[in-house]
Write a protein that holds these residues in place. Structure first.
Motif, PDB file in Angstrom:
ATOM      1  N   ALA A  11       0.829  -1.207   0.000  1.00  0.00           N
ATOM      2  CA  ALA A  11       0.000   0.000   0.000  1.00  0.00           C
ATOM      3  C   ALA A  11       0.866   1.261   0.000  1.00  0.00           C
ATOM      4  O   ALA A  11       0.594   2.218  -0.738  1.00  0.00           O
ATOM      5  CB  ALA A  11      -0.921  -0.001   1.210  1.00  0.00           C
ATOM      6  N   VAL A  12       1.902   1.267   0.813  1.00  0.00           N
ATOM      7  CA  VAL A  12       2.760   2.451   0.903  1.00  0.00           C
ATOM      8  C   VAL A  12       3.506   2.677  -0.399  1.00  0.00           C
ATOM      9  O   VAL A  12       3.542   3.793  -0.928  1.00  0.00           O
ATOM     10  CB  VAL A  12       3.751   2.307   2.090  1.00  0.00           C
ATOM     11  N   LEU A  13       4.113   1.625  -0.936  1.00  0.00           N
ATOM     12  CA  LEU A  13       4.883   1.767  -2.163  1.00  0.00           C
ATOM     13  C   LEU A  13       3.995   2.121  -3.351  1.00  0.00           C
ATOM     14  O   LEU A  13       4.391   2.920  -4.206  1.00  0.00           O
ATOM     15  CB  LEU A  13       5.686   0.499  -2.432  1.00  0.00           C
ATOM     16  N   SER A  14       2.801   1.559  -3.399  1.00  0.00           N
ATOM     17  CA  SER A  14       1.900   1.913  -4.503  1.00  0.00           C
ATOM     18  C   SER A  14       1.429   3.362  -4.359  1.00  0.00           C
ATOM     19  O   SER A  14       1.254   4.061  -5.360  1.00  0.00           O
ATOM     20  CB  SER A  14       0.721   0.957  -4.580  1.00  0.00           C
ATOM     21  N   SER A  15       1.252   3.838  -3.139  1.00  0.00           N
ATOM     22  CA  SER A  15       0.884   5.243  -2.928  1.00  0.00           C
ATOM     23  C   SER A  15       1.998   6.169  -3.399  1.00  0.00           C
ATOM     24  O   SER A  15       1.733   7.208  -4.018  1.00  0.00           O
ATOM     25  CB  SER A  15       0.597   5.498  -1.452  1.00  0.00           C
ATOM     26  N   TYR A  16       3.245   5.801  -3.083  1.00  0.00           N
ATOM     27  CA  TYR A  16       4.378   6.583  -3.574  1.00  0.00           C
ATOM     28  C   TYR A  16       4.405   6.585  -5.099  1.00  0.00           C
ATOM     29  O   TYR A  16       4.623   7.623  -5.724  1.00  0.00           O
ATOM     30  CB  TYR A  16       5.703   6.029  -3.049  1.00  0.00           C
ATOM     31  N   ALA A  17       4.184   5.438  -5.701  1.00  0.00           N
ATOM     32  CA  ALA A  17       4.228   5.337  -7.164  1.00  0.00           C
ATOM     33  C   ALA A  17       3.142   6.200  -7.803  1.00  0.00           C
ATOM     34  O   ALA A  17       3.401   6.915  -8.781  1.00  0.00           O
ATOM     35  CB  ALA A  17       4.074   3.885  -7.597  1.00  0.00           C
ATOM     36  N   VAL A  18       1.949   6.161  -7.245  1.00  0.00           N
ATOM     37  CA  VAL A  18       0.850   6.959  -7.785  1.00  0.00           C
ATOM     38  C   VAL A  18       1.149   8.450  -7.614  1.00  0.00           C
ATOM     39  O   VAL A  18       0.917   9.250  -8.537  1.00  0.00           O
ATOM     40  CB  VAL A  18      -0.491   6.581  -7.105  1.00  0.00           C
ATOM     41  N   SER A  19       1.681   8.827  -6.463  1.00  0.00           N
ATOM     42  CA  SER A  19       2.011  10.232  -6.218  1.00  0.00           C
ATOM     43  C   SER A  19       3.074  10.727  -7.191  1.00  0.00           C
ATOM     44  O   SER A  19       2.953  11.828  -7.746  1.00  0.00           O
ATOM     45  CB  SER A  19       2.504  10.420  -4.784  1.00  0.00           C
ATOM     46  N   ILE A  20       4.103   9.943  -7.404  1.00  0.00           N
ATOM     47  CA  ILE A  20       5.168  10.331  -8.330  1.00  0.00           C
ATOM     48  C   ILE A  20       4.619  10.431  -9.750  1.00  0.00           C
ATOM     49  O   ILE A  20       4.934  11.368 -10.481  1.00  0.00           O
ATOM     50  CB  ILE A  20       6.349   9.349  -8.236  1.00  0.00           C
ATOM     51  N   ALA A  21       3.775   9.483 -10.128  1.00  0.00           N
ATOM     52  CA  ALA A  21       3.188   9.517 -11.464  1.00  0.00           C
ATOM     53  C   ALA A  21       2.336  10.769 -11.651  1.00  0.00           C
ATOM     54  O   ALA A  21       2.398  11.425 -12.702  1.00  0.00           O
ATOM     55  CB  ALA A  21       2.354   8.269 -11.708  1.00  0.00           C
ATOM     56  N   LEU A  22       1.549  11.123 -10.645  1.00  0.00           N
ATOM     57  CA  LEU A  22       0.723  12.331 -10.746  1.00  0.00           C
ATOM     58  C   LEU A  22       1.583  13.590 -10.847  1.00  0.00           C
ATOM     59  O   LEU A  22       1.261  14.503 -11.619  1.00  0.00           O
ATOM     60  CB  LEU A  22      -0.216  12.429  -9.546  1.00  0.00           C
ATOM     61  N   LEU A  23       2.663  13.632 -10.089  1.00  0.00           N
ATOM     62  CA  LEU A  23       3.564  14.783 -10.183  1.00  0.00           C
ATOM     63  C   LEU A  23       4.187  14.896 -11.572  1.00  0.00           C
ATOM     64  O   LEU A  23       4.285  15.999 -12.124  1.00  0.00           O
ATOM     65  CB  LEU A  23       4.660  14.683  -9.122  1.00  0.00           C
ATOM     66  N   VAL A  24       4.576  13.777 -12.135  1.00  0.00           N
ATOM     67  CA  VAL A  24       5.153  13.784 -13.485  1.00  0.00           C
ATOM     68  C   VAL A  24       4.127  14.282 -14.492  1.00  0.00           C
ATOM     69  O   VAL A  24       4.435  15.103 -15.359  1.00  0.00           O
ATOM     70  CB  VAL A  24       5.683  12.383 -13.861  1.00  0.00           C
ATOM     71  N   VAL A  25       2.902  13.828 -14.375  1.00  0.00           N
ATOM     72  CA  VAL A  25       1.841  14.258 -15.294  1.00  0.00           C
ATOM     73  C   VAL A  25       1.577  15.757 -15.144  1.00  0.00           C
ATOM     74  O   VAL A  25       1.422  16.470 -16.149  1.00  0.00           O
ATOM     75  CB  VAL A  25       0.549  13.440 -15.065  1.00  0.00           C
ATOM     76  N   LEU A  26       1.534  16.247 -13.915  1.00  0.00           N
ATOM     77  CA  LEU A  26       1.296  17.674 -13.703  1.00  0.00           C
ATOM     78  C   LEU A  26       2.422  18.532 -14.270  1.00  0.00           C
ATOM     79  O   LEU A  26       2.163  19.573 -14.887  1.00  0.00           O
ATOM     80  CB  LEU A  26       1.131  17.961 -12.206  1.00  0.00           C
ATOM     81  N   VAL A  27       3.658  18.109 -14.092  1.00  0.00           N
ATOM     82  CA  VAL A  27       4.787  18.855 -14.654  1.00  0.00           C
ATOM     83  C   VAL A  27       4.714  18.836 -16.172  1.00  0.00           C
ATOM     84  O   VAL A  27       4.895  19.874 -16.828  1.00  0.00           O
ATOM     85  CB  VAL A  27       6.131  18.280 -14.147  1.00  0.00           C
ATOM     86  N   TRP A  28       4.436  17.673 -16.746  1.00  0.00           N
ATOM     87  CA  TRP A  28       4.328  17.551 -18.203  1.00  0.00           C
ATOM     88  C   TRP A  28       3.222  18.457 -18.742  1.00  0.00           C
ATOM     89  O   TRP A  28       3.421  19.172 -19.737  1.00  0.00           O
ATOM     90  CB  TRP A  28       4.082  16.094 -18.590  1.00  0.00           C
ATOM     91  N   MET A  29       2.053  18.442 -18.085  1.00  0.00           N
ATOM     92  CA  MET A  29       0.944  19.279 -18.539  1.00  0.00           C
ATOM     93  C   MET A  29       1.295  20.763 -18.416  1.00  0.00           C
ATOM     94  O   MET A  29       0.941  21.564 -19.289  1.00  0.00           O
ATOM     95  CB  MET A  29      -0.322  18.973 -17.738  1.00  0.00           C
ATOM     96  N   SER A  30       1.987  21.140 -17.358  1.00  0.00           N
ATOM     97  CA  SER A  30       2.380  22.534 -17.167  1.00  0.00           C
ATOM     98  C   SER A  30       3.352  22.980 -18.245  1.00  0.00           C
ATOM     99  O   SER A  30       3.222  24.090 -18.790  1.00  0.00           O
ATOM    100  CB  SER A  30       3.014  22.721 -15.791  1.00  0.00           C
TER     101      SER A  30
END
Length: 52
Positions: A11-30
């Motif tokens: 659960a913890v590692l998947s939460s980290y993975a999802v958070s990192i993925a969302l940050l990457v998507v937000l930076v890319w969109m910006s």
């Protein structure tokens, strides 16, 4: 160096993975939006220079 997460490791590692993925998507969109807005600004500035 990594703490023992026990039964919560997945659960913890998947939460980290999802958070990192969302940050990457937000930076890319910006960056994509910034490029588009910069192009629009250049277009407007070139029209103003032409029309004087």
């Amino acid at each position: 160096m990594m703490p023992d997460l026990g039964k919560y490791a997945e659960a913890v590692l998947s939460s980290y993975a999802v958070s990192i993925a969302l940050l990457v998507v937000l930076v890319w969109m910006s960056l994509r939006r910034a490029k588009r807005v910069n192009k629009q600004l250049e277009d407007v500035e070139s029209k103003v220079k032409r029309n004087g």
